[in-house]
Design a protein around this motif. Structure first.
Motif, PDB file in Angstrom:
ATOM      1  N   THR A 178       0.785  -1.063  -0.015  1.00  0.00           N
ATOM      2  CA  THR A 178       0.050  -0.158   0.002  1.00  0.00           C
ATOM      3  C   THR A 178       0.840   1.306  -0.001  1.00  0.00           C
ATOM      4  N   GLU A 179       1.926   1.323   0.684  1.00  0.00           N
ATOM      5  CA  GLU A 179       2.890   2.552   0.881  1.00  0.00           C
ATOM      6  C   GLU A 179       3.404   2.519  -0.268  1.00  0.00           C
ATOM      7  N   ASN A 180       3.913   1.283  -0.615  1.00  0.00           N
ATOM      8  CA  ASN A 180       4.724   1.376  -2.153  1.00  0.00           C
ATOM      9  C   ASN A 180       3.928   1.986  -3.290  1.00  0.00           C
ATOM     10  N   PHE A 181       2.859   1.399  -3.513  1.00  0.00           N
ATOM     11  CA  PHE A 181       1.600   2.196  -4.387  1.00  0.00           C
ATOM     12  C   PHE A 181       1.481   3.482  -4.278  1.00  0.00           C
ATOM     13  N   LEU A 182       1.391   4.097  -3.159  1.00  0.00           N
ATOM     14  CA  LEU A 182       0.976   5.588  -2.816  1.00  0.00           C
ATOM     15  C   LEU A 182       2.323   6.388  -3.255  1.00  0.00           C
ATOM     16  N   GLN A 183       3.670   5.849  -2.838  1.00  0.00           N
ATOM     17  CA  GLN A 183       4.626   6.201  -3.337  1.00  0.00           C
ATOM     18  C   GLN A 183       4.917   6.406  -4.655  1.00  0.00           C
ATOM     19  N   MET A 184       4.474   5.733  -5.522  1.00  0.00           N
ATOM     20  CA  MET A 184       4.428   5.713  -7.016  1.00  0.00           C
ATOM     21  C   MET A 184       3.579   7.019  -7.570  1.00  0.00           C
ATOM     22  N   VAL A 185       2.476   7.156  -6.682  1.00  0.00           N
ATOM     23  CA  VAL A 185       1.520   8.114  -7.069  1.00  0.00           C
ATOM     24  C   VAL A 185       2.144   9.403  -6.840  1.00  0.00           C
ATOM     25  N   GLU A 186       2.757   9.442  -5.675  1.00  0.00           N
ATOM     26  CA  GLU A 186       3.517  10.883  -5.191  1.00  0.00           C
ATOM     27  C   GLU A 186       4.534  11.017  -6.191  1.00  0.00           C
ATOM     28  N   SER A 187       5.230  10.218  -6.678  1.00  0.00           N
ATOM     29  CA  SER A 187       6.434  10.344  -7.517  1.00  0.00           C
ATOM     30  C   SER A 187       6.178  10.843  -9.144  1.00  0.00           C
ATOM     31  N   GLY A 188       5.097   9.860  -9.433  1.00  0.00           N
ATOM     32  CA  GLY A 188       4.957   9.802 -10.818  1.00  0.00           C
ATOM     33  C   GLY A 188       6.050   8.626 -11.511  1.00  0.00           C
ATOM     34  N   ILE A 189       6.330   7.792 -10.766  1.00  0.00           N
ATOM     35  CA  ILE A 189       6.878   6.593 -11.411  1.00  0.00           C
ATOM     36  C   ILE A 189       6.124   5.508 -11.428  1.00  0.00           C
ATOM     37  N   TYR A 190       6.428   4.644 -12.742  1.00  0.00           N
ATOM     38  CA  TYR A 190       5.620   3.606 -13.152  1.00  0.00           C
ATOM     39  C   TYR A 190       5.966   2.202 -12.458  1.00  0.00           C
ATOM     40  N   PRO A 191       4.805   1.356 -12.117  1.00  0.00           N
ATOM     41  CA  PRO A 191       5.251   0.311 -11.422  1.00  0.00           C
ATOM     42  C   PRO A 191       5.892  -0.929 -12.339  1.00  0.00           C
ATOM     43  N   SER A 192       6.762  -1.790 -11.646  1.00  0.00           N
ATOM     44  CA  SER A 192       7.507  -3.030 -12.046  1.00  0.00           C
ATOM     45  C   SER A 192       7.396  -4.349 -11.486  1.00  0.00           C
ATOM     46  N   PHE A 193       7.014  -5.145 -12.384  1.00  0.00           N
ATOM     47  CA  PHE A 193       6.744  -6.750 -11.695  1.00  0.00           C
ATOM     48  C   PHE A 193       8.003  -7.537 -12.428  1.00  0.00           C
ATOM     49  N   TYR A 194       8.517  -8.373 -11.573  1.00  0.00           N
ATOM     50  CA  TYR A 194       9.410  -9.525 -12.277  1.00  0.00           C
ATOM     51  C   TYR A 194       8.501 -10.749 -12.236  1.00  0.00           C
ATOM     52  N   LEU A 195       8.365 -11.451 -13.181  1.00  0.00           N
ATOM     53  CA  LEU A 195       7.296 -12.649 -13.028  1.00  0.00           C
ATOM     54  C   LEU A 195       7.869 -13.738 -13.933  1.00  0.00           C
ATOM     55  N   THR A 196       7.447 -15.153 -13.550  1.00  0.00           N
ATOM     56  CA  THR A 196       7.742 -16.089 -14.182  1.00  0.00           C
ATOM     57  C   THR A 196       6.363 -16.847 -14.570  1.00  0.00           C
ATOM     58  N   TRP A 197       6.355 -17.906 -15.456  1.00  0.00           N
ATOM     59  CA  TRP A 197       5.284 -18.360 -15.970  1.00  0.00           C
ATOM     60  C   TRP A 197       5.341 -19.730 -15.092  1.00  0.00           C
TER      61      TRP A 197
END
Length: 740
Positions: A630-649
């Motif tokens: 939740t805090e991480n998401f709000l920090q992206m809202v505050e800073s204008g940074i786009y999210p990143s995910f590292y995924l595998t099948w």
């Protein structure tokens, strides 16, 4: 047959050795600064007088006092004065003779004498002569310290609302044998304050940005912020001093590198501040921000240039004996700091960010990129685990799997994705260096990978191939004489403490360049041009090669040249790039959302985000490894940074016996809905701010901030667990709202 094989191996070794010799002779040396000539003309001599005005602009007066080599900056509108030396020191018992000399000198040198002792050399405790000449918009002071054999010139100019301080490389002289200049600090007390007598803060370039308040620290801290710009120099340091659990797992997270050569001081109670930019010599310069109570009761921040260092030289191959040795030559670069002077409503960190953005754009140190919103979904192709006498592939995401992931995201409404495909190369993630464009057969092969990239591009998804262009894996590379040696001529080694591959090296800059250009050429031949580069982007070192010494200045020039050349034929994005490379990247990967959480830090701020928002798209570190989402998401809202995910099948449990065993919670099935949710919320927000700059960041209350864009959009973020109302806008707990 065995004889023939032996002859072939011998011939290959000889050819590789010759290639290594050619590479070594082709290492790039940075050009030395232009020759310096002592100024002539009118002198300033106020040895027995007080400060005199030596330059003036529309807004500021520059005052100068020769005996201390001291300056004052007076704001002609407000009358506020910032001083470079302490004029009203408090007799509180914290300052001995050495520290008193330090506080009353505009220049402080630490000298190396016979490699074993260091001495402080300043204008008060060391006998000196000084001649000051008038130059355009300022002065040039020629200073000599006879006892040590040191002399140098310092130019101080007032250019409008900017103060420029420069030490020409050619003016620095060390004339006595075994007497060397180690570090040089320019105006280390500029803008100082005593204990909590002033309101304000110091800006430090840690992570995205952080503040140290000027309040009375009551002697709580024994040290402050002291970090080398662009990270550690592994030409002098073999390894990190980390502690490990069970001799494998690091128990302390490494601090962030200093990516930008900046620092700042703000006196908010009197509306005066500056942002300092280290313009030259930054590759061997540390940022020093010391709160009161650290040795003396004064807050101060400054740039400290490292001209020479001491290293440990082994006496033989067994390292059974060592001797301390001074670098054979000092750093050769003009030492220059530009202070952007700010007043009134701009005398704060928002004004500093605006000033830095304007500086970068004006000097073309950053390029305007496509900032349209993309969710970053990185994929891990394959790694390796031990099997019998060798290794076997552990395939986590094939090309077909990747296509299926993208298809599901597209069907769920995710319009645009930026994806960095890791572990695509033959041999898997740690088959380094990557010598050419050849995909691992376990993920589908080269043709299938090329098809994936082209097919996805046609549908708005950009797939980039990941390349750590600096690392060499000892287990997958036959010859290691093209790797970097430290200044003591010992090979630099990185021990990973992992299960399969535990030893890595750094490539020589020329070899890293050749390998990178070869990959780019082969990719282009197949019509592939998306490349994500790591290693060269956030590492800088001194090194030795074939009897020659190369400084961080040389390495910086070589890396910048290599990436500029690669960028001509690719769409290139860089991982955590240092500021001197920002002009070469189309996106900023792994932008920190916070700082390193030093005890003396009072507030984290999204400073670099404020600078770059609307110019270069910035992507966060991986969301799926964050504890407080939740805090991480709000920090992206505050800073204008786009999210990143590292995924595998495949499930992450498949990586248990690989070098990627520390990765967990990767499976796409687990994160599909989260990716879609983040994309919907942050895309809607980005559409309102696309192309706009953040011009203001305000703390409305504890845990509540307001971000203002130059297109008029205002965003309120509430990190608290209670609803909050400001400016007629109600923001729910742990939420955000766009003001109308």
């Amino acid at each position: 047959m065995k004889k023939l094989l032996a002859l072939l191996l011998c011939a290959a070794a000889v050819l590789s050795l010759l290639a290594g010799c050619t590479a070594a002779s082709g290492e790039l040396k940075a050009e030395k600064p232009a020759e310096w000539k002592k100024p002539t003309g009118e002198k300033i001599d106020n040895a027995t007088e007080d400060y005199v005005v030596v330059a003036e602009s529309d807004t500021y007066k520059l005052w100068y006092y020769e005996p201390r080599f001291s300056i004052k900056l007076e704001n002609k509108v407000t009358g506020v004065v910032m001083e470079s030396t302490v004029s009203d020191e408090k007799d509180d018992g914290t300052a001995n003779k050495s520290w008193t000399g330090y506080m009353k000198s505009g220049i402080v040198i630490f000298a190396i004498i016979d490699t074993t002792n260091t001495y402080q050399v300043d204008m008060n405790t060391a006998k000196n002569t000084i001649e000051t000449y008038k130059i355009e918009n300022g002065i040039c002071a020629c200073i000599s310290f006879e006892k040590y054999g040191f002399s140098l010139a310092v130019e101080v100019k007032l250019e409008g609302d900017e103060l420029v301080v420069r030490v020409p490389d050619g003016s620095i002289v060390e004339s006595k044998e075994k007497n060397y200049i180690s570090t040089l600090s320019l105006f280390p007390m500029l803008g100082y304050s005593y204990l909590g007598e002033k309101n304000g803060y110091m800006l430090i370039p840690d992570g995205n940005g952080a503040l140290i308040y000027l309040e009375d620290k009551e002697g709580r801290y024994s040290s402050g912020f002291s970090r080398l710009i662009y990270g550690k120099d592994y030409g002098f340091e073999q390894t990190d001093n980390s502690s490990y659990l069970w001799d494998r797992y690091a128990t302390v997270t490494s601090p962030n590198n200093v990516m930008a050569p900046i620092f700042g001081m703000a006196h908010t109670d009197c509306g005066q501040a500056y942002l300092a930019i280290v313009e030259s010599g930054d590759e061997r310069c540390s940022i020093e921000c010391q709160p009161n109570g650290v040795m003396i009761n004064y807050n101060r921040c400054f740039a400290r240039f490292l001209l020479r260092d001491i290293f440990v030289q082994p006496l033989n191959n067994s390292n059974s004996g060592t001797v301390k040795t001074v670098e054979s030559d000092r750093m050769h670069a003009d030492l220059q700091v530009r202070y952007c002077l700010l007043s009134g409503d701009e005398a704060n960190y928002s004004g500093m960010a605006n000033a830095y953005r304007e500086y970068l754009l004006k000097n073309e140190l950053v390029k305007q990129a496509d900032t349209s919103y993309h969710t970053r979904v990185d994929l891990l192709g394959s790694d390796r685990e031990e099997f019998l006498l060798g290794t076997t592939a552990v395939t986590m995401t094939t090309v077909d799997n990747a296509a299926e992931i993208f298809s599901q995201l597209r069907q769920a409404g995710v319009e645009n994705v930026l994806s960095v495909y890791k572990g695509w190369q033959k041999g898997g993630l740690y088959a380094l260096p990557i010598s050419g464009y050849k995909a691992d057969s376990t993920i589908g092969g080269t043709a299938a990978l090329t098809g994936l990239i082209k097919d996805q591009a046609a549908q708005g998804y950009d797939v980039y191939l990941y390349n750590d262009a600096l690392l060499v894996n000892d287990a997958t590379t036959a010859f290691t004489f093209d790797v970097m040696k430290m200044v003591n001529k010992r090979t630099f080694k990185m021990e990973s403490r992992e299960q399969v591959y535990d030893l890595f090296y750094y490539l020589l800059p020329s070899k890293a360049d050749a390998s990178l250009q070869k990959l780019v050429k082969e990719m282009a031949a197949d019509g592939v041009s998306n490349l994500a580069v790591a290693g060269l982007s956030d590492t800088l070192f001194s090194y030795s090669s074939k009897g020659s010494y190369y400084s961080r200045t040389d390495t910086l020039a070589a890396f910048a040249k290599a990436l500029a050349a690669a960028g001509e034929n690719t769409s290139m994005i860089l991982e955590s790039p240092n500021a001197y490379l920002w002009q070469h990247t189309d996106a900023f990967l792994d932008m920190p959302l916070g700082s390193s959480d030093y005890l003396y830090v009072d507030q984290d701020i999204p400073f670099l985000s404020m600078v770059l928002k609307g110019i270069v798209p910035m992507y966060s570190q991986y969301v799926n490894f964050e504890a407080n989402k939740t805090e991480n998401f709000l920090q992206m809202v505050e800073s204008g940074i786009y999210p990143s995910f590292y995924l595998t099948w495949e499930a992450s449990s498949g990586l248990l016996y690989t070098n990627s065993s520390d990765l967990y919670s990767l499976e796409f099935e687990t994160y599909r809905d989260t990716v879609v949710e983040y994309d919907a919320a942050l895309r809607a927000l980005a559409q309102q701010t696309d192309g706009a700059h953040i011009i203001r960041h305000d703390n409305l209350a504890a845990g509540v901030v307001k971000v203002t864009y130059d297109n008029g959009v205002e965003i309120y973020i509430n990190y608290t667990e209670r609803d909050y109302t400001a400016d007629g806008v109600s923001v729910a707990a742990l939420s955000y709202k766009v003001g109308e």
